[in-house]
Write a protein that holds these residues in place. Structure first.
Motif, PDB file in Angstrom:
ATOM      1  N   THR A 152       0.850  -1.187   0.000  1.00  0.00           N
ATOM      2  CA  THR A 152       0.000   0.000   0.000  1.00  0.00           C
ATOM      3  C   THR A 152       0.886   1.236   0.000  1.00  0.00           C
ATOM      4  N   ASN A 153       0.410   2.310  -0.649  1.00  0.00           N
ATOM      5  CA  ASN A 153       1.189   3.547  -0.705  1.00  0.00           C
ATOM      6  C   ASN A 153       0.242   4.743  -0.842  1.00  0.00           C
ATOM      7  N   ARG A 154       0.107   5.602   0.180  1.00  0.00           N
ATOM      8  CA  ARG A 154       0.672   5.534   1.500  1.00  0.00           C
ATOM      9  C   ARG A 154       0.405   4.186   2.157  1.00  0.00           C
ATOM     10  N   HIS A 155       1.355   3.839   3.032  1.00  0.00           N
ATOM     11  CA  HIS A 155       1.198   2.599   3.769  1.00  0.00           C
ATOM     12  C   HIS A 155       0.034   2.704   4.741  1.00  0.00           C
ATOM     13  N   ASN A 156      -0.824   1.703   4.686  1.00  0.00           N
ATOM     14  CA  ASN A 156      -1.911   1.567   5.655  1.00  0.00           C
ATOM     15  C   ASN A 156      -1.522   0.434   6.598  1.00  0.00           C
ATOM     16  N   PRO A 157      -1.194   0.748   7.890  1.00  0.00           N
ATOM     17  CA  PRO A 157      -1.749   1.822   8.718  1.00  0.00           C
ATOM     18  C   PRO A 157      -0.844   2.994   9.075  1.00  0.00           C
ATOM     19  N   SER A 158       0.415   3.039   8.637  1.00  0.00           N
ATOM     20  CA  SER A 158       1.340   4.023   9.220  1.00  0.00           C
ATOM     21  C   SER A 158       1.320   5.376   8.532  1.00  0.00           C
ATOM     22  N   GLY A 159       0.945   5.428   7.256  1.00  0.00           N
ATOM     23  CA  GLY A 159       1.006   6.674   6.511  1.00  0.00           C
ATOM     24  C   GLY A 159       2.330   6.911   5.816  1.00  0.00           C
ATOM     25  N   SER A 160       3.302   6.006   5.964  1.00  0.00           N
ATOM     26  CA  SER A 160       4.590   6.169   5.300  1.00  0.00           C
ATOM     27  C   SER A 160       4.401   6.170   3.781  1.00  0.00           C
ATOM     28  N   LEU A 161       5.108   7.084   3.101  1.00  0.00           N
ATOM     29  CA  LEU A 161       4.928   7.267   1.662  1.00  0.00           C
ATOM     30  C   LEU A 161       6.210   6.903   0.923  1.00  0.00           C
ATOM     31  N   ALA A 162       6.091   6.018  -0.062  1.00  0.00           N
ATOM     32  CA  ALA A 162       7.224   5.653  -0.913  1.00  0.00           C
ATOM     33  C   ALA A 162       7.160   6.446  -2.209  1.00  0.00           C
ATOM     34  N   GLU A 163       8.289   6.885  -2.702  1.00  0.00           N
ATOM     35  CA  GLU A 163       8.336   7.600  -3.971  1.00  0.00           C
ATOM     36  C   GLU A 163       8.384   6.603  -5.128  1.00  0.00           C
ATOM     37  N   ARG A 164       8.158   7.097  -6.326  1.00  0.00           N
ATOM     38  CA  ARG A 164       8.068   6.232  -7.499  1.00  0.00           C
ATOM     39  C   ARG A 164       9.357   5.424  -7.708  1.00  0.00           C
ATOM     40  N   GLU A 165      10.511   6.027  -7.389  1.00  0.00           N
ATOM     41  CA  GLU A 165      11.776   5.310  -7.592  1.00  0.00           C
ATOM     42  C   GLU A 165      11.820   4.029  -6.773  1.00  0.00           C
ATOM     43  N   THR A 166      11.331   4.088  -5.535  1.00  0.00           N
ATOM     44  CA  THR A 166      11.312   2.893  -4.687  1.00  0.00           C
ATOM     45  C   THR A 166      10.333   1.867  -5.239  1.00  0.00           C
ATOM     46  N   LEU A 167       9.182   2.335  -5.692  1.00  0.00           N
ATOM     47  CA  LEU A 167       8.205   1.420  -6.286  1.00  0.00           C
ATOM     48  C   LEU A 167       8.773   0.773  -7.548  1.00  0.00           C
ATOM     49  N   ALA A 168       9.537   1.537  -8.326  1.00  0.00           N
ATOM     50  CA  ALA A 168      10.149   0.989  -9.534  1.00  0.00           C
ATOM     51  C   ALA A 168      11.146  -0.109  -9.184  1.00  0.00           C
ATOM     52  N   ASP A 169      11.932   0.108  -8.126  1.00  0.00           N
ATOM     53  CA  ASP A 169      12.882  -0.929  -7.694  1.00  0.00           C
ATOM     54  C   ASP A 169      12.139  -2.197  -7.286  1.00  0.00           C
ATOM     55  N   LEU A 170      11.019  -2.034  -6.572  1.00  0.00           N
ATOM     56  CA  LEU A 170      10.241  -3.196  -6.149  1.00  0.00           C
ATOM     57  C   LEU A 170       9.618  -3.895  -7.356  1.00  0.00           C
ATOM     58  N   ALA A 171       9.135  -3.124  -8.326  1.00  0.00           N
ATOM     59  CA  ALA A 171       8.569  -3.719  -9.536  1.00  0.00           C
ATOM     60  C   ALA A 171       9.622  -4.525 -10.279  1.00  0.00           C
ATOM     61  N   ASP A 172      10.851  -4.013 -10.332  1.00  0.00           N
ATOM     62  CA  ASP A 172      11.935  -4.746 -10.997  1.00  0.00           C
ATOM     63  C   ASP A 172      12.220  -6.065 -10.292  1.00  0.00           C
ATOM     64  N   VAL A 173      12.264  -6.010  -8.966  1.00  0.00           N
ATOM     65  CA  VAL A 173      12.525  -7.229  -8.186  1.00  0.00           C
ATOM     66  C   VAL A 173      11.422  -8.250  -8.420  1.00  0.00           C
ATOM     67  N   ALA A 174      10.170  -7.804  -8.410  1.00  0.00           N
ATOM     68  CA  ALA A 174       9.051  -8.721  -8.642  1.00  0.00           C
ATOM     69  C   ALA A 174       9.109  -9.309 -10.048  1.00  0.00           C
ATOM     70  N   SER A 175       9.382  -8.471 -11.047  1.00  0.00           N
ATOM     71  CA  SER A 175       9.425  -8.942 -12.432  1.00  0.00           C
ATOM     72  C   SER A 175      10.525  -9.965 -12.649  1.00  0.00           C
ATOM     73  N   GLU A 176      11.655  -9.766 -11.995  1.00  0.00           N
ATOM     74  CA  GLU A 176      12.754 -10.722 -12.129  1.00  0.00           C
ATOM     75  C   GLU A 176      12.361 -12.103 -11.629  1.00  0.00           C
ATOM     76  N   SER A 177      11.370 -12.161 -10.728  1.00  0.00           N
ATOM     77  CA  SER A 177      10.868 -13.440 -10.218  1.00  0.00           C
ATOM     78  C   SER A 177       9.559 -13.836 -10.896  1.00  0.00           C
ATOM     79  N   ASP A 178       9.240 -13.171 -12.015  1.00  0.00           N
ATOM     80  CA  ASP A 178       7.994 -13.444 -12.758  1.00  0.00           C
ATOM     81  C   ASP A 178       6.748 -13.226 -11.902  1.00  0.00           C
ATOM     82  N   ALA A 179       6.822 -12.268 -10.998  1.00  0.00           N
ATOM     83  CA  ALA A 179       5.664 -11.917 -10.167  1.00  0.00           C
ATOM     84  C   ALA A 179       5.165 -10.541 -10.581  1.00  0.00           C
TER      85      ALA A 179
END
Length: 365
Positions: A152-179
């Motif tokens: 979640t972004n903002r994170h529910n329940p804390s409200g912490s916000l990730a920027e697009r660059e961090t989400l892009a890194d996570l998307a790359d990691v997921a894609s490398e595992s075919d997720a």
């Protein structure tokens, strides 16, 4: 097959009768919970030109084609459809292991329980300090059977916000595992200084193998419309559209009012950001005055995951409810010692609500 969603059962009916609502995170302002044929914020506003659709309006906001948008009855249903689609795009009936879904911890309960209802196994990864999105921890928790990573972004329940660059890194990691990566962005527009992204917040739309969900419920405070959506690549949305046929659709009246809301989104966003600014200031003052509450308030957020130092979250929530104060016990997010406090009402209601919560905390001094 479908497990109980204990948080949704617990919260049902409580905001309507609470004297002080510090649980509802949608920016309702001074609106009550009684149903309205036309929600008050939409009264007197213009409708869009003839021929406008929710799909074209939302596609324009995200910079995608209308075929990449699926309208759903709320964001929770969008998440259900996204998970069902990701898990059954190409199921391997002869696989030795069940499909797996990796979900952040702590997290919103339906996001955790829905994949199990769909036949998947659920794995978890912890967020980092101050609940930041930790890509390395997610990468270490992936398996060869992981089909979906959910955050979640903002994170529910804390409200912490990730920027697009961090989400892009996570998307790359997921894609490398075919997720596939699923990002619930209902709280992404909660920023006091809007960005260039959709509705002023960051987004993961356009990242490889990623699906994003959101709604008009939280930032715009229009929960009565039950308008949500998911945005992804054409192939995924086409399959998701087929999956959605197994569920209830969106009423035409809600679609019409949703079009009006999106046509006037700048006007409605100004109202919401006024609430964000004023309620954030009230929340900061409350936390600064208390030495018996640990936690942080993310910049631009009006909700936080707090740790009362003299009492656990379950006991505090129960004692608060006895005084008419509604806060959410942390057990629904997997952390019994905490409570989630949300400021979504008018500042004139929020200030006495925080005073009432402070009086409950004083009981445990």
């Amino acid at each position: 097959m479908f497990p109980r969603l204990e948080y949704l059962e617990w919260i049902s009916g409580r905001p309507e009768v609470a004297l002080y609502d510090l649980a509802s995170s949608d920016l309702r302002g001074d609106r009550g919970h009684e149903p309205e044929a036309v929600p008050e914020p939409l009264e007197g506003l213009d409708d869009p030109p003839r021929g406008a659709t929710l799909e074209t309006q939302i596609a324009g906001e995200y910079g995608v084609e209308p075929e990449q948008v699926l309208i759903t009855p709320g964001a929770t249903m969008a998440n259900v459809i996204a998970a069902a689609t990701a898990l059954h795009l190409d199921p391997d009936e002869d696989a030795e292991e069940k499909q797996r879904v990796l979900i952040e911890k702590p997290s919103y309960e339906p996001l955790v329980k829905t994949p199990g209802a769909l036949g998947a196994e659920v794995d978890r990864f912890l967020r980092g300090d101050v609940y930041r999105l930790d890509v390395e921890r997610a990468a270490n928790a992936l398996t060869e059977w992981t089909e979906l990573v959910t955050v979640t972004n903002r994170h529910n329940p804390s409200g912490s916000l990730a920027e697009r660059e961090t989400l892009a890194d996570l998307a790359d990691v997921a894609s490398e595992s075919d997720a596939r990566l699923l990002v619930d962005e209902v709280y992404a527009p909660y920023v006091t200084n809007p960005r260039d992204g959709p509705f002023g917040g960051p987004t993961a739309v356009g990242l490889d193998n990623t699906v994003v969900t959101s709604s008009l419920t939280k930032f715009f405070g229009l929960d009565d419309l039950r308008i949500g959506w998911l945005v992804a690549d054409r192939e995924f949305v086409e399959r998701a559209r087929s999956v959605s046929m197994h569920f209830l659709g969106v009423a035409d009246t809600s679609r019409a009012l949703g079009r009006r809301a999106l046509h006037n989104k700048d006007h409605l966003a100004e109202r919401s950001r006024t609430l964000l600014v004023e309620n954030t200031e009230l929340f900061e003052e409350f936390l600064a005055e208390r030495d018996d509450v640990e936690g942080f308030l993310a910049e631009g957020s009006t909700f936080a995951f707090l740790n009362p130092t003299n009492v656990d979250g379950n006991e505090l929530a129960a004692a608060a409810w006895e005084e008419g104060v509604l806060v959410v016990p942390g057990r629904f997010f997997g952390e019994d010692e905490r409570v989630r406090v949300s400021l979504g009402r008018n500042p004139s209601e929020v200030a006495p609500a925080l005073d009432a919560l402070g009086a409950v905390l004083d009981q445990f001094q």
